[in-house]
Design an enzyme around this catalytic site. Sequence first.
Site, PDB file in Angstrom:
ATOM      1  CG  HIS A 161       7.817 -29.841   0.931  1.00  0.00           C
ATOM      2  ND1 HIS A 161       8.225 -31.031   0.751  1.00  0.00           N
ATOM      3  CD2 HIS A 161       8.404 -29.471   2.081  1.00  0.00           C
ATOM      4  CE1 HIS A 161       9.106 -31.386   1.433  1.00  0.00           C
ATOM      5  NE2 HIS A 161       9.438 -30.339   2.187  1.00  0.00           N
ATOM      6  CD  GLU A 204      -3.170   0.410   2.147  1.00  0.00           C
ATOM      7  OE1 GLU A 204      -4.218  -0.251   1.758  1.00  0.00           O
ATOM      8  OE2 GLU A 204      -3.042   0.987   3.310  1.00  0.00           O
ATOM      9  CE  LYS A 242     -11.774   2.116   2.022  1.00  0.00           C
ATOM     10  NZ  LYS A 242     -11.214   2.814   3.502  1.00  0.00           N
TER      11      LYS A 242
END
Length: 430
Positions: A302, A281, A416
């Site tokens: 793995h 951010e 938003k």
Amino acid sequence: MSTQLLQTTILNEQFLKIDYSQYNSSVATIHRHLEESKDELTGWINAPLEDNQELIHSIQTIAEEIKANADLLVVIGIGGSYLGAKAIQDSLTPYFGQQTDGIEVIYAGQNMSGAYINQLLNSLAEKEVYINVISKSGSTMEPALAFRVLRQYMEKRYGEEASERIVVTTDPEIGLLREIAAFHHYRQFVIPPNIGGRYSVLTPVGLLPIAVAGVDIKELLEGAKEAAMLLKEGNLEHNEAYRYAVIRHALYTLGYKVELLASFEPALANFHDWWKQLFGESEGKDQKGLFPATVNYSTDLHAIGQFIQDGSPILFETLLHFHEIKDDYQVPYDARDEDRLNYLANRSFNKINTTSKQGTAIAHAEGGVPVIQLELAKLDAFHFGYLIYFFMKACAMSAYLIDVNPFDQPGVEAYKTKMLQLLTAEDIKK
């Protein structure tokens, strides 16, 4: 106390010849800006050096009250209002069972899953509950919805007593949450106006939840204070956070697009998530920035270890290692040795884990993956406070080196806005 609490090294520097001198001027300029800036959200830089005894006392007082009167604390928040507390809690408290000096702390408002909130409510029936809601504005959708639901739950269950069981952490002057808290007479802690969310973990945002979980916040803040003093040096040669930032920038200019934070202790998984938000951010703007990714070893050796070793050369690895972990277990001897593991008998799991780290780092470096090692002496509250501040200081420097503002997040505001438009449109259709 040693000035080398955190050691930064490049394992394969033979092909990464960094001319640190070419960064001296820009680093010094950025350092002065960070130290002297009054306009940006830089209050975290000197906060650990300030007298915080009164704040610590007030947080500890309420934390002790919660621990005495509740079985669990529900923390409502998202992003910087959630990730830091969860990271510290998981890193510094036991994997299993009841905390030795704390109570259970769980989280809400970090997602909008109906299943999650429904199952959370169902889990509260047999437990005594407090709530700590954290939001600077009170208008962020995810925590606001969770708080509406949980506030109604608390009022229905506890009646007038609910107001004593809800603690608010918010802006000191403005915002919906501030207004709600004032109306209902909830106790409040302040999010400093000059500290942004992803840099706020060492404020009441993170300190109250982790104090309730049993973490020693005095030691955490002492570690951050030590970092604030040692990393106040503007000279690149003497500032490990700036050295790390310069190494990242040098790799970025060489075409590496992904930084992979790796560690060998599963308790650090949520710390990885805090780190991802901090760097992602802060740097990801104007079509610039490294993509922050994380792996938890040895599990991910793995899973995607093959790609790291032999895949597209787009990433470098930052390997985080603590030399001393509090708990350990020794491999037992087996007379039958059916699994052929007696060669490891009487060695500790942590020692084997450290050897695995060393082997992984060497293999990746020899395979052409640039490997940065960040090493600290001990996984405890003091060194963790140091590490948190180290990363915040390095992140601010890293962002300014690519000429972006570390303290805003216009891309988050864009999502938003679009979400609100869609929800409003659906409401109109109804």
